[in-house]
Design an enzyme around this catalytic site. Structure first.
Site, mmCIF file in Angstrom:
data_model
loop_
_atom_site.group_PDB
_atom_site.id
_atom_site.type_symbol
_atom_site.label_atom_id
_atom_site.label_comp_id
_atom_site.label_asym_id
_atom_site.label_seq_id
_atom_site.Cartn_x
_atom_site.Cartn_y
_atom_site.Cartn_z
ATOM 1 N N GLU A 152 0.857 -1.178 0.000
ATOM 2 C CA GLU A 152 0.000 0.000 0.000
ATOM 3 C C GLU A 152 0.892 1.226 0.000
ATOM 4 O O GLU A 152 1.933 1.262 0.660
ATOM 5 C CB GLU A 152 -0.905 0.050 1.232
ATOM 6 C CG GLU A 152 -1.663 1.390 1.278
ATOM 7 C CD GLU A 152 -2.810 1.459 2.267
ATOM 8 O OE1 GLU A 152 -2.828 0.664 3.208
ATOM 9 O OE2 GLU A 152 -3.673 2.333 2.081
ATOM 10 N N CYS A 191 -6.486 1.342 2.583
ATOM 11 C CA CYS A 191 -7.464 2.431 2.623
ATOM 12 C C CYS A 191 -7.349 3.384 1.438
ATOM 13 O O CYS A 191 -8.322 4.065 1.098
ATOM 14 C CB CYS A 191 -7.323 3.193 3.931
ATOM 15 S SG CYS A 191 -7.813 2.221 5.367
ATOM 16 N N ASN A 223 -11.759 -2.891 -0.018
ATOM 17 C CA ASN A 223 -10.713 -3.190 0.969
ATOM 18 C C ASN A 223 -11.353 -3.555 2.299
ATOM 19 O O ASN A 223 -11.861 -4.639 2.468
ATOM 20 C CB ASN A 223 -9.755 -2.009 1.100
ATOM 21 C CG ASN A 223 -8.747 -2.202 2.229
ATOM 22 O OD1 ASN A 223 -8.183 -3.274 2.367
ATOM 23 N ND2 ASN A 223 -8.561 -1.196 3.061
ATOM 24 N N GLU A 224 -11.371 -2.622 3.235
ATOM 25 C CA GLU A 224 -11.956 -2.925 4.551
ATOM 26 C C GLU A 224 -13.380 -2.389 4.603
ATOM 27 O O GLU A 224 -13.683 -1.473 5.357
ATOM 28 C CB GLU A 224 -11.100 -2.310 5.657
ATOM 29 C CG GLU A 224 -9.812 -3.074 5.910
ATOM 30 C CD GLU A 224 -9.034 -2.547 7.089
ATOM 31 O OE1 GLU A 224 -9.269 -1.385 7.501
ATOM 32 O OE2 GLU A 224 -8.179 -3.282 7.604
HETATM 33 O O1 AHR Z 1 -2.075 -1.200 6.766
HETATM 34 C C1 AHR Z 1 -2.577 0.057 7.090
HETATM 35 C C2 AHR Z 1 -4.082 0.142 6.950
HETATM 36 O O2 AHR Z 1 -4.663 -0.747 7.846
HETATM 37 C C3 AHR Z 1 -4.647 -0.264 5.622
HETATM 38 O O3 AHR Z 1 -4.702 0.784 4.733
HETATM 39 C C4 AHR Z 1 -6.033 -0.711 5.958
HETATM 40 O O4 AHR Z 1 -6.489 -1.702 5.071
HETATM 41 C C5 AHR Z 1 -5.937 -1.138 7.396
HETATM 42 O O5 AHR Z 1 -6.892 -0.495 8.167
#
Ligand code: AHR
Length: 666
Positions: free
Chosen positions: A50, A245, A376-377
């Site tokens: 990321e 994120c 993603n989340e």
């Molecule tokens: O790894 C950091 C963040 O943690 C990522 O962007 C997210 O997917 C998680 O909340």
């Protein structure tokens, strides 16, 4: 191969807790070598990239100029105007409506050259320059009027000494790219670049770039070779990208749009990074995404690493920790179309609409992408209904594409706690995506105490992807977290649970992957770097060792001779696999005690045991030890060879250690 049922009934790993007084008695490990069990997925250990902590621009992406196309919110951020001895002039920012993807450029107007007029760039917390290395400066320029005859490029160290110099000249009245090569006479971690204007007049500039020649595989627009090498050394099974994120964005306008990241560099649409302003305690106002490292480069990187590419696409939901903006269901089609187009970009024929762009970028052959993450989340019913819409459309056109569904964020930081995860799991059991992604950012002790986390998961249905995890020594994303040996060792114990449940868990990755020493937002992180050097944390070596020593099949092991004392699990942890390619039994053992564990190992069923075994030990005297730029390999694997030659032998496991024994067998 063993069935799910037999997996549940057979214990592959026992966790034994030992009192100090019994340590000398030693545990006895019995491995059934005669019956290799479930296959370990080749994708078991991978990496998750990321763009956080300056992971892309200022990190793995080797561009050395910050804000090269003046597209930051503050167009001259990262730049300074230098006027020496009577120099007069200005730098204006113009917007060209005919170039909507990269509209801004700088107009340099020099009225009086005086003793020097320059635009200076600070790089990403400085520019890393190495003695003897070559650098390529490039700039798009257009002469407007007057007599600006040349631009003299200078790399200077913090003391103001010139380390490299180059020149571009003879500007025409049309936009053109000008380049020059430079060689550095000395090393500096925080050099600056001055672009001196020779003569007076007006010149428009854009895409001001400085790259080292020595990039990964020598590619132009390439990646930092030292950092990619650390990834290659891990032999990762997959590459998940580009987040995290940042895929979702603070709001929908800032989401990651893959189509903005491909094609010629000057047509990629820059974007702010969510991590620019996410943590008040680690504000990073100069954090933007140039997308010089874009989707094409990610696919190329995955190919270089022989890792399965695993893009995560936005599913019409902005980050639910931020605005949580939703695309109304009736307006979701363009988002779904983006996903379909991405599959064509990756896998389509070179004459298909999107495959053609891939081919024009230099890769006519498909990238053979097999997995795609939808969101993603994400969490809540809004996610489920959007997932269904994506899944229907993707499966209708690409029935073999394996879809990854999320379980939101970590249960500990969910608005509704574990209930959110339970809700999503109920849905996924009905909808049956191929893979479900779980994330864990918890205390190190949690990882040790939960080595059995996956033992009782339902076997029918989706495979498990532990997509993000990392022990947080102080608290979730606390700036005081450390990549210490305790975190790494306890994560290793947790990972043994992946292997023991290899019929269910097929992929895993530590997170986050990268951090710039001077520009991070989140710690701990797997790989740290400054502008010149990179090193792996203790956690990195755990990941690497597990990946290189995964084996191909599980072996049943039992442990005896020691009582199970309490529920803190600070004892012995074992995972055993067979590597059919090497013909070796792999015993992974964690001694989570502060004493030596004299352990006997019985390779039952082996017809012949090799004379010598390879032993790899990752250990440190103190759980608070960690690697650093000054001591990058303080905690790193030590290899030796021990004599074996029979199916029963003893091995002394060092205090606080991960030991891997590779024993040749027939
Ligand atoms: O790894 C950091 C963040 O943690 C990522 O962007 C997210 O997917 C998680 O909340």
């Amino acid at each position: 191969m063993s069935s799910v049922k037999s997996l549940k009934t057979i214990s592959f790993m026992l966790i034994i807790l030992l009192p100090a007084m019994l340590l000398s008695n030693g545990p006895r490990v019995t491995v059934d070598v005669s019956k290799p069990g479930v296959k370990i997925s080749p994708t078991m250990y991978g990496i998750f990239f990321e763009d956080i902590n300056f992971g892309a621009d200022g990190g793995i992406y080797a561009e050395l100029v910050k804000n090269r196309s003046f597209e930051f919110d503050r167009p001259l951020q990262g730049w300074r105007i230098v006027k020496n001895g009577g120099a007069a002039g200005d730098v204006l920012i113009l917007r060209d409506a005919t170039r909507p993807r990269n509209p801004r450029y700088a107009r340099i107007r020099v009225d009086q050259p005086g003793e020097g007029f320059a635009l200076a760039n600070d790089g990403f917390r400085g520019i890393g320059i190495s003695e003897g290395a070559g650098y390529r400066f490039a700039i798009e320029a257009k002469k407007v009027e007057g007599k600006i005859s040349a631009l003299r490029v200078q790399l200077v160290n913090e003391e103001g000494q010139t380390l490299a110099e180059g020149r571009v000249e003879s500007f025409s009245g049309d936009w053109k790219t000008y380049q020059c090569e430079m060689k550095a006479s000395a090393t500096a971690a925080k050099a600056k670049m001055n672009v001196w204007v020779e003569g007076a007049g007006t010149l428009d500039i854009d895409m001001v770039s400085l790259f080292p020649n020595d990039t990964w595989k020598g590619r132009k627009n390439g990646l930092r070779a030292d950092i990619v090498q650390l990834l290659a050394d891990m032999k990762p099974g997959f590459l998940r990208f580009p987040g995290g994120c940042i895929v979702e964005g603070f709001d929908l306008s800032q989401r990651y749009q893959w189509k903005n990241t491909i094609g010629p560099l000057n047509q990629r649409v820059s974007n702010i990074s969510r991590w620019n302003f996410e943590f008040r305690h680690r504000l990073t106002p100069d954090y933007f995404q140039s997308y010089g490292l874009g989707y094409f480069e990610f696919f190329l990187l995955a190919e270089d690493l022989r890792a399965e590419p695993m893009p995560i696409i936005t599913c019409g939901m902005a980050c639910q920790f931020n605005t949580g903006e939703l695309v109304p269901m009736e307006q979701l089609d363009p988002y779904i179309q983006d996903a379909l187009d991405l599959i064509e970009f990756a896998n389509g024929a070179a004459d298909s609409k999107w495959g053609k762009i891939r081919a024009e970028m230099g890769h006519p052959a498909p990238f053979n992408m097999k997995m795609l993450g939808v969101g993603n989340e994400q969490w809540g019913p809004q996610y489920v209904e959007r997932y269904i819409a994506f899944s229907r459309a993707i499966k209708a056109k690409y029935p073999d594409m394996q879809l990854i569904a999320a379980t939101g964020s970590d249960g500990t930081i969910f608005p509704n706690g574990e209930a959110e995860i339970e809700y999503l799991w109920t849905q996924w059991r009905k909808l049956n995506p191929e893979i479900v992604d779980e994330h864990f950012y918890r205390a190190p002790e949690w990882f040790l105490e939960n080595v059995n986390w996956y033992d009782n998961y339902e076997r029918k249905g989706p495979k498990l992807f532990v997509g993000e995890y990392g022990a947080q020594s102080v608290g979730v994303a606390s700036p005081d977290n450390r990549n210490n040996w305790k975190c790494a060792l306890y994560e290793a114990a947790f990972m043994m649970g992946f292997e023991r449940n290899a019929d269910l868990v097929t992929m895993s990755a530590y997170a986050p992957l990268f951090a710039h020493e001077d520009a991070w937002q989140w710690r701990p992180d797997l790989i740290w770097f400054d502008n010149l050097k990179a090193y792996g944390s203790a956690n990195y070596y755990v990941q690497k060792l597990f990946s290189l020593n995964a084996g191909t099949h599980l072996l049943t092991a039992t442990v005896a001779g020691v009582p199970n004392l309490d529920d803190k699990k600070k004892g012995l942890h074992i995972s055993t696999t067979f590597d059919e390619n090497a013909g070796e039994v792999i015993v992974k053992a964690i001694n989570a005690t502060d004493g030596i564990l004299e352990t006997s190992i019985d390779l039952r069923g082996a017809k012949e045991v090799g004379e010598a075994a390879k032993v790899i030990v990752l250990a440190s005297g103190s759980l608070s030890d960690e690697n650093s730029l000054a001591e990058p390999t303080k905690i790193s694997p030590q290899e030796s060879v021990v004599k074996i030659g029979r199916d029963e032998f003893t091995h002394a496991l060092q205090p606080y250690s991960l030991t891997i024994l590779r024993v040749p067998v027939k």
